[in-house]
Design a protein around this motif. Structure first.
Motif, mmCIF file in Angstrom:
data_model
loop_
_atom_site.group_PDB
_atom_site.id
_atom_site.type_symbol
_atom_site.label_atom_id
_atom_site.label_comp_id
_atom_site.label_asym_id
_atom_site.label_seq_id
_atom_site.Cartn_x
_atom_site.Cartn_y
_atom_site.Cartn_z
ATOM 1 N N GLU A 6 14.319 46.073 12.419
ATOM 2 C CA GLU A 6 14.337 44.632 12.304
ATOM 3 C C GLU A 6 13.728 44.244 10.972
ATOM 4 O O GLU A 6 12.689 44.750 10.568
ATOM 5 N N GLY A 7 14.392 43.349 10.253
ATOM 6 C CA GLY A 7 13.900 42.888 8.963
ATOM 7 C C GLY A 7 14.992 42.142 8.230
ATOM 8 O O GLY A 7 16.015 41.762 8.818
ATOM 9 N N THR A 8 14.789 41.950 6.936
ATOM 10 C CA THR A 8 15.825 41.326 6.116
ATOM 11 C C THR A 8 16.908 42.369 5.861
ATOM 12 O O THR A 8 16.662 43.573 6.020
ATOM 13 N N PRO A 9 18.092 41.942 5.447
ATOM 14 C CA PRO A 9 19.138 42.931 5.156
ATOM 15 C C PRO A 9 18.696 43.969 4.119
ATOM 16 O O PRO A 9 18.997 45.155 4.250
ATOM 17 N N GLN A 10 17.943 43.536 3.100
ATOM 18 C CA GLN A 10 17.478 44.461 2.070
ATOM 19 C C GLN A 10 16.461 45.457 2.629
ATOM 20 O O GLN A 10 16.509 46.657 2.305
ATOM 21 N N GLY A 30 26.390 46.984 12.733
ATOM 22 C CA GLY A 30 26.385 45.827 11.853
ATOM 23 C C GLY A 30 25.067 45.082 11.963
ATOM 24 O O GLY A 30 24.263 45.339 12.847
ATOM 25 N N PHE A 31 24.843 44.134 11.070
ATOM 26 C CA PHE A 31 23.616 43.344 11.047
ATOM 27 C C PHE A 31 23.753 42.203 12.049
ATOM 28 O O PHE A 31 24.694 41.416 11.974
ATOM 29 N N TYR A 32 22.825 42.150 12.997
ATOM 30 C CA TYR A 32 22.802 41.069 13.988
ATOM 31 C C TYR A 32 21.693 40.099 13.607
ATOM 32 O O TYR A 32 20.510 40.446 13.694
ATOM 33 N N LYS A 33 22.050 38.902 13.186
ATOM 34 C CA LYS A 33 21.056 37.916 12.759
ATOM 35 C C LYS A 33 20.260 37.414 13.956
ATOM 36 O O LYS A 33 20.810 37.196 15.034
ATOM 37 N N ASN A 34 18.938 37.247 13.751
ATOM 38 C CA ASN A 34 18.084 36.688 14.804
ATOM 39 C C ASN A 34 18.427 35.224 15.027
ATOM 40 O O ASN A 34 19.014 34.566 14.163
ATOM 41 N N ARG A 35 18.020 34.691 16.171
ATOM 42 C CA ARG A 35 18.315 33.304 16.517
ATOM 43 C C ARG A 35 17.572 32.330 15.618
ATOM 44 O O ARG A 35 16.549 32.660 15.013
ATOM 45 N N GLY A 41 16.997 39.974 10.934
ATOM 46 C CA GLY A 41 18.015 40.425 11.869
ATOM 47 C C GLY A 41 17.707 41.847 12.276
ATOM 48 O O GLY A 41 16.647 42.385 11.965
ATOM 49 N N ARG A 42 18.641 42.468 12.966
ATOM 50 C CA ARG A 42 18.403 43.823 13.441
ATOM 51 C C ARG A 42 19.653 44.674 13.292
ATOM 52 O O ARG A 42 20.769 44.165 13.255
#
Length: 79
Positions: A6-10, A30-35, A41-42
């Protein structure tokens, strides 16, 4: 094994790169963005332990009873 990052895409990209040094990375989701308004995201990573890994290390031989420079004897540590 499955690992959740979990973190930023970078940050996640850097973490996956680091995991590749220790594990065989089999799959990265794939990247799942947090709410909400979160920039985090995760990602789910499937890994397997590497069969063989070469470890490079340096060692210094220490003569018993004579500590190397910067090292303390057991008696010094006990005090």
């Amino acid at each position: 094994m499955k690992i959740r990052l979990e973190g930023t895409p970078q940050e996640i990209e850097q973490a996956v790169t680091a995991l590749r040094e220790v594990f065989e990375v089999q799959e990265v989701s794939g990247f799942y963005k947090n709410r909400g308004q979160s920039v985090l995201g995760r990602v789910y990573v499937t890994v397997q332990l590497l069969a063989r890994r070469v470890v490079h290390a340096e060692a210094t031989r220490i003569t018993p009873g004579k500590p190397s420079v910067g090292r303390r004897t057991r008696k010094e540590l006990e005090n």
